[in-house]
Design a protein around this motif. Structure first.
Motif, mmCIF file in Angstrom:
data_model
loop_
_atom_site.group_PDB
_atom_site.id
_atom_site.type_symbol
_atom_site.label_atom_id
_atom_site.label_comp_id
_atom_site.label_asym_id
_atom_site.label_seq_id
_atom_site.Cartn_x
_atom_site.Cartn_y
_atom_site.Cartn_z
ATOM 1 N N LEU A 197 0.262 -1.027 0.064
ATOM 2 C CA LEU A 197 0.069 0.232 0.383
ATOM 3 C C LEU A 197 0.765 1.149 -0.419
ATOM 4 N N THR A 198 0.907 2.037 -1.053
ATOM 5 C CA THR A 198 1.443 3.283 -1.312
ATOM 6 C C THR A 198 0.674 4.517 -0.985
ATOM 7 N N LEU A 199 1.718 5.660 -0.280
ATOM 8 C CA LEU A 199 0.276 6.643 0.568
ATOM 9 C C LEU A 199 1.259 7.588 0.382
ATOM 10 N N GLY A 200 2.278 7.861 -0.194
ATOM 11 C CA GLY A 200 2.631 9.253 -0.594
ATOM 12 C C GLY A 200 3.473 9.255 0.453
ATOM 13 N N GLY A 201 3.517 10.761 0.457
ATOM 14 C CA GLY A 201 4.628 11.537 1.898
ATOM 15 C C GLY A 201 4.633 10.966 2.839
ATOM 16 N N ALA A 202 3.178 9.873 3.356
ATOM 17 C CA ALA A 202 2.743 9.405 4.186
ATOM 18 C C ALA A 202 3.486 7.926 4.559
ATOM 19 N N GLY A 203 4.824 7.661 3.691
ATOM 20 C CA GLY A 203 4.695 6.087 3.598
ATOM 21 C C GLY A 203 4.624 5.361 2.765
ATOM 22 N N ALA A 204 3.994 4.104 3.410
ATOM 23 C CA ALA A 204 3.604 2.267 2.709
ATOM 24 C C ALA A 204 3.550 1.821 3.608
ATOM 25 N N ALA A 205 2.866 0.988 2.970
ATOM 26 C CA ALA A 205 2.817 -0.568 4.090
ATOM 27 C C ALA A 205 2.370 -1.656 3.006
ATOM 28 N N LEU A 206 3.150 -2.840 3.614
ATOM 29 C CA LEU A 206 2.806 -4.114 3.495
ATOM 30 C C LEU A 206 2.559 -4.698 4.175
ATOM 31 N N VAL A 207 1.063 -5.486 3.457
ATOM 32 C CA VAL A 207 0.147 -6.101 4.480
ATOM 33 C C VAL A 207 -0.429 -7.623 3.985
ATOM 34 N N THR A 208 0.631 -8.739 4.545
ATOM 35 C CA THR A 208 0.403 -10.494 4.658
ATOM 36 C C THR A 208 -0.435 -10.934 4.873
ATOM 37 N N ARG A 209 -0.986 -12.118 5.769
ATOM 38 C CA ARG A 209 -2.100 -13.008 6.223
ATOM 39 C C ARG A 209 -1.032 -13.215 7.730
ATOM 40 N N ASP A 210 0.450 -12.845 7.431
ATOM 41 C CA ASP A 210 1.227 -12.778 9.085
ATOM 42 C C ASP A 210 1.270 -11.946 9.681
ATOM 43 N N GLU A 211 1.470 -10.460 9.117
ATOM 44 C CA GLU A 211 2.430 -9.643 9.287
ATOM 45 C C GLU A 211 1.945 -7.904 8.824
ATOM 46 N N VAL A 212 2.121 -7.544 9.314
ATOM 47 C CA VAL A 212 1.644 -5.958 8.748
ATOM 48 C C VAL A 212 3.278 -4.751 9.294
ATOM 49 N N LEU A 213 3.523 -4.146 7.699
ATOM 50 C CA LEU A 213 4.846 -3.861 7.802
ATOM 51 C C LEU A 213 4.707 -2.062 7.315
ATOM 52 N N ARG A 214 5.341 -1.260 7.990
ATOM 53 C CA ARG A 214 5.367 -0.165 7.945
ATOM 54 C C ARG A 214 6.859 1.058 7.890
ATOM 55 N N LEU A 215 6.827 1.360 6.929
ATOM 56 C CA LEU A 215 7.553 2.501 6.432
ATOM 57 C C LEU A 215 7.174 4.005 6.057
ATOM 58 N N ALA A 216 8.046 4.239 7.156
ATOM 59 C CA ALA A 216 8.426 5.952 6.252
ATOM 60 C C ALA A 216 8.920 6.388 5.657
ATOM 61 N N THR A 217 8.619 7.341 4.376
ATOM 62 C CA THR A 217 8.826 8.215 3.258
ATOM 63 C C THR A 217 10.016 7.829 4.242
ATOM 64 N N PRO A 218 11.514 8.296 3.021
ATOM 65 C CA PRO A 218 12.214 9.228 3.839
ATOM 66 C C PRO A 218 12.574 10.348 3.246
ATOM 67 N N HIS A 219 13.485 11.488 3.988
ATOM 68 C CA HIS A 219 13.447 13.019 3.655
ATOM 69 C C HIS A 219 14.193 12.519 2.424
ATOM 70 N N VAL A 220 13.629 13.010 1.316
ATOM 71 C CA VAL A 220 13.838 14.017 0.018
ATOM 72 C C VAL A 220 13.725 15.184 -0.210
#
Length: 315
Positions: free
Chosen positions: A227-250
């Motif tokens: 899941l891409t959220l622009g400046g808010a970062g991104a999330a990756l969802v599977t059956r077993d886990e949810v990962l989140r990442l903030a967008t690097p500062h550029v």
């Protein structure tokens, strides 16, 4: 030194000759004097192939093109050293225009509809995919569908992919994405709006987004939602886990191709046998690195590696 990886094939039914330039100010009914012009072979799947190449990987780009713009497109792609297979069509390949307004930093994007593909033409594209489809590889179907192509086009590609023991990745929206999910795919990359359309509800905060993604995974429509959220970062969802990442500062210069760069980084790392966590970091870094470049330029490996170093997924 390039790392070995599983085969990657990208499919682009509606490529675009990307034309980008700049002008001091966009004003109606005025003749606008522009700066230097840049031409790139664009469109979802082809951009993914270009990013895979920039990051040291290899892929085969299958696309439909025709007319004078199609010929120019092919020459640009050949010049970049991208392995490709062009399916010739009768009408001309579309163009897209990106104009940067230098006085404000605003960007104006004009995306043309694209040529009409006859049934023999889009079936020839499917045949080309089937002929070149690697066993146990990754197939990325990306971009809009041009007029004349049925909404289940990517679903048909997913079906062919499964028959070859491969994994299908789809990046599109609306009914074509819904049809692909009915067939079942490995990865999708929706935006907030696209995810809401899929589940038939308005999704607001992050917990609702994650729940909507889990619903798709839970019913077997896909295995991974990136899941891409622009400046808010991104999330990756599977059956077993949810990962989140903030967008690097550029310093963002252009968002053109950022989503394709995200997908290119993701698929290359997965093809290399890396973990989803590693692939997710590369994807976010690649998308951010492209956003920091002007016009339709795409990320380079050195900057992606630099941005990756500071990324730690949460979850």
């Amino acid at each position: 030194m390039a790392l070995p990886h599983a085969p990657i094939l990208t499919v682009t039914p509606n490529p675009a000759l990307d034309v980008s330039t700049s002008t001091e100010r966009v004003v109606a009914e005025h003749k606008l004097r522009c700066g230097p012009t840049r031409l790139d072979p664009g469109g979802g799947g082809v951009n993914v192939s270009r990013v895979v190449r920039n990051l040291g990987g290899h892929s085969l780009a299958v696309y439909a093109a025709g007319g004078p713009t199609g010929q120019a497109y092919r020459e640009l792609l050949d010049r970049e050293g991208i392995a490709s297979r062009m399916v010739r069509i009768g009408q001309s390949t579309r163009e897209s225009f990106t104009v940067d307004e230098t006085s404000t930093g605003e960007q104006f994007r004009f995306v043309l509809q694209g040529p009409h593909l006859s049934e023999p033409e889009w079936r020839a594209l499917l045949t080309a995919v089937g002929d070149d489809l690697p066993r146990e590889g990754f197939i990325v179907g990306s971009g809009s569908l041009p007029p004349g192509v049925p909404v289940d086009f990517y679903a048909q590609i997913a079906r062919i992919t499964h028959a070859h023991g491969g994994r299908s990745i789809v990046d599109t929206s609306g009914e074509p994405l819904r049809a692909a999910l009915d067939e079942g795919v490995h990865v999708i990359k929706p935006s907030r709006r696209e995810l809401g359309e899929l589940v038939g509800a308005e999704v607001g905060d992050e917990s609702e987004l994650v729940e909507a993604a889990r619903e798709l995974v839970g019913r077997g429509a896909c295995e991974v939602v990136a899941l891409t959220l622009g400046g808010a970062g991104a999330a990756l969802v599977t059956r077993d886990e949810v990962l989140r990442l903030a967008t690097p500062h550029v310093q963002v210069q252009s968002t053109v191709g950022a989503g394709d760069s995200f997908l290119g980084g993701l698929v290359l790392r997965l093809a290399q046998g890396r973990t989803l966590r590693d692939a997710f970091c590369t994807a976010v870094a690649a998308g951010s690195a492209s956003a920091a470049l002007p016009a339709t330029a795409l990320c380079e490996a050195d900057e992606v590696e630099r941005l990756e170093e500071g990324l730690v997924p949460v979850g």
